[in-house]
Design a protein around this motif. Structure first.
Motif, PDB file in Angstrom:
ATOM      1  N   PRO A   1     -11.044  14.728   5.328  1.00  0.00           N
ATOM      2  CA  PRO A   1     -10.098  15.584   4.599  1.00  0.00           C
ATOM      3  C   PRO A   1      -8.707  15.528   5.246  1.00  0.00           C
ATOM      4  N   GLY A   2      -7.725  15.947   4.507  1.00  0.00           N
ATOM      5  CA  GLY A   2      -6.357  15.959   5.022  1.00  0.00           C
ATOM      6  C   GLY A   2      -5.629  14.693   4.620  1.00  0.00           C
ATOM      7  N   PRO A   3      -4.895  14.734   3.531  1.00  0.00           N
ATOM      8  CA  PRO A   3      -4.225  13.523   3.051  1.00  0.00           C
ATOM      9  C   PRO A   3      -2.959  13.185   3.839  1.00  0.00           C
ATOM     10  N   VAL A   4      -2.700  11.902   3.930  1.00  0.00           N
ATOM     11  CA  VAL A   4      -1.461  11.384   4.509  1.00  0.00           C
ATOM     12  C   VAL A   4      -0.739  10.645   3.391  1.00  0.00           C
ATOM     13  N   LYS A   5       0.359  11.195   2.924  1.00  0.00           N
ATOM     14  CA  LYS A   5       1.035  10.625   1.771  1.00  0.00           C
ATOM     15  C   LYS A   5       1.939   9.446   2.124  1.00  0.00           C
TER      16      LYS A   5
ATOM     17  N   ALA B   1      -5.899   4.936  13.692  1.00  0.00           N
ATOM     18  CA  ALA B   1      -5.077   4.246  12.700  1.00  0.00           C
ATOM     19  C   ALA B   1      -3.844   5.076  12.394  1.00  0.00           C
ATOM     20  N   SER B   2      -2.863   4.416  11.830  1.00  0.00           N
ATOM     21  CA  SER B   2      -1.648   5.111  11.419  1.00  0.00           C
ATOM     22  C   SER B   2      -1.193   4.574  10.073  1.00  0.00           C
ATOM     23  N   VAL B   3      -0.482   5.425   9.381  1.00  0.00           N
ATOM     24  CA  VAL B   3       0.141   5.033   8.116  1.00  0.00           C
ATOM     25  C   VAL B   3       1.644   5.199   8.294  1.00  0.00           C
ATOM     26  N   ARG B   4       2.380   4.102   8.099  1.00  0.00           N
ATOM     27  CA  ARG B   4       3.846   4.120   8.214  1.00  0.00           C
ATOM     28  C   ARG B   4       4.409   3.362   7.032  1.00  0.00           C
ATOM     29  N   GLU B   5       5.310   4.030   6.312  1.00  0.00           N
ATOM     30  CA  GLU B   5       5.939   3.415   5.150  1.00  0.00           C
ATOM     31  C   GLU B   5       4.874   2.897   4.177  1.00  0.00           C
ATOM     32  N   SER B   6       3.843   3.745   3.960  1.00  0.00           N
ATOM     33  CA  SER B   6       2.747   3.459   3.026  1.00  0.00           C
ATOM     34  C   SER B   6       1.947   2.216   3.391  1.00  0.00           C
TER      35      SER B   6
ATOM     36  N   LEU C   1     -11.977  -1.755  13.017  1.00  0.00           N
ATOM     37  CA  LEU C   1     -11.431  -2.782  12.131  1.00  0.00           C
ATOM     38  C   LEU C   1     -12.412  -3.049  10.984  1.00  0.00           C
ATOM     39  N   ASP C   2     -11.887  -3.196   9.795  1.00  0.00           N
ATOM     40  CA  ASP C   2     -12.683  -3.459   8.588  1.00  0.00           C
ATOM     41  C   ASP C   2     -13.632  -2.305   8.252  1.00  0.00           C
ATOM     42  N   ARG C   3     -13.494  -1.169   8.948  1.00  0.00           N
ATOM     43  CA  ARG C   3     -14.339  -0.012   8.620  1.00  0.00           C
ATOM     44  C   ARG C   3     -13.511   1.185   8.177  1.00  0.00           C
ATOM     45  N   VAL C   4     -12.235   1.223   8.554  1.00  0.00           N
ATOM     46  CA  VAL C   4     -11.351   2.318   8.170  1.00  0.00           C
ATOM     47  C   VAL C   4     -10.425   1.839   7.066  1.00  0.00           C
ATOM     48  N   SER C   5     -10.349   2.642   6.006  1.00  0.00           N
ATOM     49  CA  SER C   5      -9.423   2.343   4.905  1.00  0.00           C
ATOM     50  C   SER C   5      -8.621   3.586   4.561  1.00  0.00           C
ATOM     51  N   TRP C   6      -7.538   3.376   3.866  1.00  0.00           N
ATOM     52  CA  TRP C   6      -6.669   4.487   3.462  1.00  0.00           C
ATOM     53  C   TRP C   6      -6.365   4.333   1.985  1.00  0.00           C
ATOM     54  N   ASP C   7      -6.600   5.402   1.218  1.00  0.00           N
ATOM     55  CA  ASP C   7      -6.355   5.374  -0.217  1.00  0.00           C
ATOM     56  C   ASP C   7      -4.920   5.808  -0.494  1.00  0.00           C
ATOM     57  N   ARG C   8      -4.149   4.908  -1.062  1.00  0.00           N
ATOM     58  CA  ARG C   8      -2.736   5.194  -1.303  1.00  0.00           C
ATOM     59  C   ARG C   8      -2.554   6.353  -2.293  1.00  0.00           C
TER      60      ARG C   8
END
Length: 295
Positions: free
Chosen positions: A51-55, A68-73, A83-90
């Motif tokens: 839970p907890g979205p990262v936009k 992991a980190s999300v930068r500039e989408s 690796l290859d186990r974590v994904s992020w839904d845009r």
């Protein structure tokens, strides 16, 4: 190991501090020091969505270790084991961990700006379906044994109807003694852990060879015996009648043959028979010749 992870996290964060120095303080004070707001459970090989979205930008942290980190989408993963186990839904902004392992259990947090949400993830072995066998049978009842190959972090339980009658969190096999008067009750063995459960239902009245004796069952048993014996008696009666008729016919045949044999005599034989009969009748009348002369 904890210090090494902290140094790795610090190094990774220093790489990011030039584009957002404020995040260094926010991430370093996350995870273990925060209150857990939600508990998640899953099984080995499964997946879980955090839970907890990262936009637009943020971090996924496990106990002070930046995963992991999300930068500039765009997603970047720092820990080799993920690796290859974590994904992020845009679209939703949520992180998902797939092909879960036992060591994935722990406290995770999603850090975004000045917001940080912590959850506790518990990964269990998949629940195995229990098996039930009959170990002993007596005139008083029988003993059922429920067993699983593996019981990790779970329980094995026996239920009679909806009532819990026996349970263990340490033993992979659990016995249950069923009295003969309770054979008709419903029983089930349940293998469970916080991630799920599997149930094996048991018909004790069928599984145990000792049957509950009631008036209805005695009557049913009598009827069953009658259904077996009546045809047997019927067949025996028919056989007796057949034997009697055959013997009677044989006697009649023998008598007829005797009569026919008596009637089948030649005239000569009849004369001999008549003479013989005459001689026999006249034998007492023969007088001594000497006595006749004296007279």
């Amino acid at each position: 190991m904890a210090d090494m992870r902290l140094r790795e996290s610090t190094t990774l964060l220093l790489m990011e501090m030039f584009s957002g120095g404020l995040l260094l303080i926010l991430v370093m004070t996350s995870s273990a020091d925060q209150e857990v707001k939600q508990n998640l459970t899953s099984t080995v090989g499964g997946e879980v969505t955090i839970p907890g979205p990262v936009k637009s930008s943020g971090y996924l942290v496990k106990e002070r270790l930046v995963i992991a980190s999300v930068r500039e989408s765009g997603l970047q993963i720092y820990v080799k084991g993920f690796l290859d186990r974590v994904s992020w839904d845009r679209d939703t902004g949520r992180f998902t961990i797939r092909r879960l392992q036992s060591n994935d259990s722990g406290i995770y947090s999603v850090n975004q700006g000045d917001k940080s949400d912590s959850i506790k993830l518990s990964v269990y072995d998949a629940v195995l379906e229990p098996g039930v066998t009959v170990t002993s049978v007596s005139s008083e009842g029988c003993t059922l044994l429920c067993a699983v190959d593996q019981l990790s972090g779970g329980t094995l339980s026996w239920y009679q109807g909806e009532v819990l009658v026996n349970q263990s969190s340490t033993q992979r096999s659990l016995p249950l003694t069923v009295d003969r008067l309770a054979l008709r009750s419903s029983y089930r063995c349940v293998s469970a852990n916080p991630a799920g459960n599997l149930t094996r239902s048991v018909d004790a009245n069928t599984s145990c060879t000792v049957q509950q004796r009631t008036g209805d069952e005695d009557e049913e048993e009598s009827n069953r015996l009658l259904r077996i014996l009546i045809p047997i008696f019927s067949v025996a009666t028919v056989i007796s009648v057949i034997v009697f008729v055959v013997k009677r016919r044989k006697r009649a045949t023998d008598l007829q043959a005797l009569i026919l044999s008596a009637q089948d005599v030649t005239p000569k034989e009849e004369a001999v028979q008549e003479n013989t009969l005459y001689d026999l009748l006249q034998a007492p009348r023969i007088v001594d010749p000497t006595a006749a002369e004296r007279t």
